[in-house]
Design a protein around this motif. Structure first.
Motif, PDB file in Angstrom:
ATOM      1  N   LEU A  53     -51.285 -20.154  12.247  1.00 12.87           N
ATOM      2  CA  LEU A  53     -51.351 -21.562  11.845  1.00 12.87           C
ATOM      3  C   LEU A  53     -51.093 -21.730  10.347  1.00 12.87           C
ATOM      4  O   LEU A  53     -50.484 -22.719   9.924  1.00 12.87           O
ATOM      5  N   ALA A  54     -51.535 -20.766   9.546  1.00  9.49           N
ATOM      6  CA  ALA A  54     -51.245 -20.813   8.107  1.00  9.49           C
ATOM      7  C   ALA A  54     -49.737 -20.710   7.870  1.00  9.49           C
ATOM      8  O   ALA A  54     -49.180 -21.411   7.025  1.00  9.49           O
ATOM      9  N   PHE A  55     -49.069 -19.843   8.630  1.00 11.42           N
ATOM     10  CA  PHE A  55     -47.613 -19.751   8.509  1.00 11.42           C
ATOM     11  C   PHE A  55     -46.930 -21.022   9.018  1.00 11.42           C
ATOM     12  O   PHE A  55     -45.874 -21.404   8.527  1.00 11.42           O
ATOM     13  N   ALA A  56     -47.538 -21.689   9.991  1.00 17.05           N
ATOM     14  CA  ALA A  56     -47.002 -22.980  10.439  1.00 17.05           C
ATOM     15  C   ALA A  56     -47.106 -24.009   9.320  1.00 17.05           C
ATOM     16  O   ALA A  56     -46.192 -24.818   9.119  1.00 17.05           O
ATOM     17  N   ALA A  57     -48.208 -23.972   8.576  1.00 15.82           N
ATOM     18  CA  ALA A  57     -48.358 -24.886   7.434  1.00 15.82           C
ATOM     19  C   ALA A  57     -47.315 -24.582   6.363  1.00 15.82           C
ATOM     20  O   ALA A  57     -46.768 -25.500   5.741  1.00 15.82           O
ATOM     21  N   LEU A  85     -50.883 -29.691   2.790  1.00 11.90           N
ATOM     22  CA  LEU A  85     -50.609 -28.473   3.547  1.00 11.90           C
ATOM     23  C   LEU A  85     -51.077 -27.234   2.791  1.00 11.90           C
ATOM     24  O   LEU A  85     -51.475 -26.236   3.402  1.00 11.90           O
ATOM     25  N   ASP A  86     -51.047 -27.273   1.464  1.00  8.26           N
ATOM     26  CA  ASP A  86     -51.607 -26.173   0.665  1.00  8.26           C
ATOM     27  C   ASP A  86     -53.096 -25.998   0.980  1.00  8.26           C
ATOM     28  O   ASP A  86     -53.577 -24.870   1.152  1.00  8.26           O
ATOM     29  N   ILE A  87     -53.812 -27.106   1.053  1.00  9.20           N
ATOM     30  CA  ILE A  87     -55.248 -27.063   1.350  1.00  9.20           C
ATOM     31  C   ILE A  87     -55.488 -26.526   2.755  1.00  9.20           C
ATOM     32  O   ILE A  87     -56.358 -25.667   2.965  1.00  9.20           O
ATOM     33  N   VAL A  88     -54.706 -26.994   3.719  1.00  6.22           N
ATOM     34  CA  VAL A  88     -54.831 -26.513   5.097  1.00  6.22           C
ATOM     35  C   VAL A  88     -54.593 -25.005   5.150  1.00  6.22           C
ATOM     36  O   VAL A  88     -55.369 -24.258   5.764  1.00  6.22           O
ATOM     37  N   MET A  89     -53.520 -24.558   4.489  1.00  9.68           N
ATOM     38  CA  MET A  89     -53.192 -23.133   4.474  1.00  9.68           C
ATOM     39  C   MET A  89     -54.327 -22.321   3.849  1.00  9.68           C
ATOM     40  O   MET A  89     -54.702 -21.261   4.363  1.00  9.68           O
ATOM     41  N   MET A  90     -54.881 -22.812   2.762  1.00 10.33           N
ATOM     42  CA  MET A  90     -55.967 -22.115   2.078  1.00 10.33           C
ATOM     43  C   MET A  90     -57.170 -21.941   3.002  1.00 10.33           C
ATOM     44  O   MET A  90     -57.708 -20.839   3.140  1.00 10.33           O
ATOM     45  N   ILE A  94     -58.693 -18.403   4.420  1.00  8.39           N
ATOM     46  CA  ILE A  94     -60.088 -18.058   4.135  1.00  8.39           C
ATOM     47  C   ILE A  94     -60.861 -17.874   5.445  1.00  8.39           C
ATOM     48  O   ILE A  94     -61.648 -16.935   5.585  1.00  8.39           O
ATOM     49  N   GLY A  95     -60.619 -18.743   6.407  1.00  8.58           N
ATOM     50  CA  GLY A  95     -61.279 -18.618   7.704  1.00  8.58           C
ATOM     51  C   GLY A  95     -60.920 -17.329   8.420  1.00  8.58           C
ATOM     52  O   GLY A  95     -61.780 -16.667   9.008  1.00  8.58           O
TER      53      GLY A  95
END
Length: 106
Positions: A53-57, A85-90, A94-95
């Motif tokens: 999902l981070a790569f999707a962001a 999207l930076d925040i979502v990826m972060m 972290i999760g």
């Protein structure tokens, strides 16, 4: 009073170099996202899903850049979505690390 300027300015249309960089980044991030999905499909674990999902962001950021260059998004909308999207990826990364560390200690 000192005028405030954005850290980077989005020009509508952009140069050829910007088009090339955005295309290469878009293809690369899409390929990495597909590889991450394949890894998740094999492992079926939460950290792999979060990484995918981070790569999707990341791929979404390239989409936002393309939509801006095609004049579908304003500069303000571009910055809102890009940094959102930076925040979502972060948080996804972290999760994934947090979950992997807590499971590893069990």
């Amino acid at each position: 009073m000192v005028p405030l300027y954005p850290l980077h300015v989005v020009t509508q249309g952009g140069s050829v170099a910007l088009h090339v960089v955005l295309a290469v980044a878009g293809l690369g991030s899409a390929a990495i996202f597909l590889l991450a999905l394949g890894a998740f499909r094999q492992r079926r674990s939460l950290p792999y899903l979060l990484i995918a999902l981070a790569f999707a962001a990341l791929a979404g950021r390239e989409l936002v850049g393309g939509l801006t260059m095609a004049n579908y998004l304003t500069a303000n909308a571009h910055h809102l979505f890009e940094h959102g999207l930076d925040i979502v990826m972060m948080f996804l990364l972290i999760g994934a690390v947090y979950y992997a560390r807590t499971v590893e200690k069990r």
